[in-house]
Scaffold this motif. Sequence first.
Motif, mmCIF file in Angstrom:
data_model
loop_
_atom_site.group_PDB
_atom_site.id
_atom_site.type_symbol
_atom_site.label_atom_id
_atom_site.label_comp_id
_atom_site.label_asym_id
_atom_site.label_seq_id
_atom_site.Cartn_x
_atom_site.Cartn_y
_atom_site.Cartn_z
ATOM 1 N N PRO A 18 -60.563 15.804 -18.529
ATOM 2 C CA PRO A 18 -61.171 14.616 -19.143
ATOM 3 C C PRO A 18 -61.250 13.426 -18.184
ATOM 4 N N SER A 19 -60.243 13.229 -17.360
ATOM 5 C CA SER A 19 -60.265 12.106 -16.414
ATOM 6 C C SER A 19 -61.294 12.294 -15.309
ATOM 7 N N GLN A 20 -61.854 13.496 -15.206
ATOM 8 C CA GLN A 20 -62.839 13.792 -14.174
ATOM 9 C C GLN A 20 -64.218 14.088 -14.776
ATOM 10 N N GLY A 21 -64.409 13.765 -16.064
ATOM 11 C CA GLY A 21 -65.715 13.906 -16.688
ATOM 12 C C GLY A 21 -65.897 15.122 -17.576
ATOM 13 N N SER A 22 -64.919 16.022 -17.638
ATOM 14 C CA SER A 22 -65.038 17.205 -18.497
ATOM 15 C C SER A 22 -64.537 16.866 -19.896
ATOM 16 N N THR A 23 -65.300 17.202 -20.900
ATOM 17 C CA THR A 23 -64.900 16.862 -22.266
ATOM 18 C C THR A 23 -64.287 18.033 -23.027
ATOM 19 N N VAL A 40 -66.407 17.761 -8.515
ATOM 20 C CA VAL A 40 -65.025 17.308 -8.395
ATOM 21 C C VAL A 40 -64.370 18.039 -7.232
ATOM 22 N N ALA A 84 -61.509 20.132 -12.941
ATOM 23 C CA ALA A 84 -62.164 19.576 -14.123
ATOM 24 C C ALA A 84 -61.110 19.175 -15.153
ATOM 25 N N SER A 131 -60.399 22.077 -19.092
ATOM 26 C CA SER A 131 -59.633 21.659 -17.916
ATOM 27 C C SER A 131 -59.486 22.868 -16.999
ATOM 28 N N TYR A 159 -71.222 16.560 -12.545
ATOM 29 C CA TYR A 159 -70.094 16.023 -11.795
ATOM 30 C C TYR A 159 -69.648 17.079 -10.780
#
Length: 124
Positions: free
Chosen positions: A25-30, A4, A23, A33, A2
């Motif tokens: 969770p809403s941008q693909g990072s699990t 961002v 980064a 942040s 991803y």
Amino acid sequence: MYVVSESEQRTTRTPSGSMFALAAPSQGSTEISTWRVEIGADSATPVHVIDREQVWMPLSGEFEIEVEGRTGQARTGQAVILPAGAVRRLKAVGGPAEALVAMAVGGKAMLPGSEDRIPLPWAE
């Protein structure tokens, strides 16, 4: 993978500074942040607590960091590790300051002495 980019929709502005979400969770990072922070000259964050460890990496300017009553300074080329649960305040000194911040996902802010957990929109 991803990639961002900062966007106005994912930017939070306060009287003391701006947080530019990267980064999360809403941008693909699990797991992590990250966000970029700009703090105006001689402005400071409120005194607060974060329930996750954070790493602040200054990109420009100089920060005065107060953690649990101890004060230090950090500038470009350094990293500041702020422990989870520590009462903290960060201030730009001598001009504006900018940093990249990283923490584990799920972090919340609290005011000292309060149990109310405040979500961090730039880290969700």
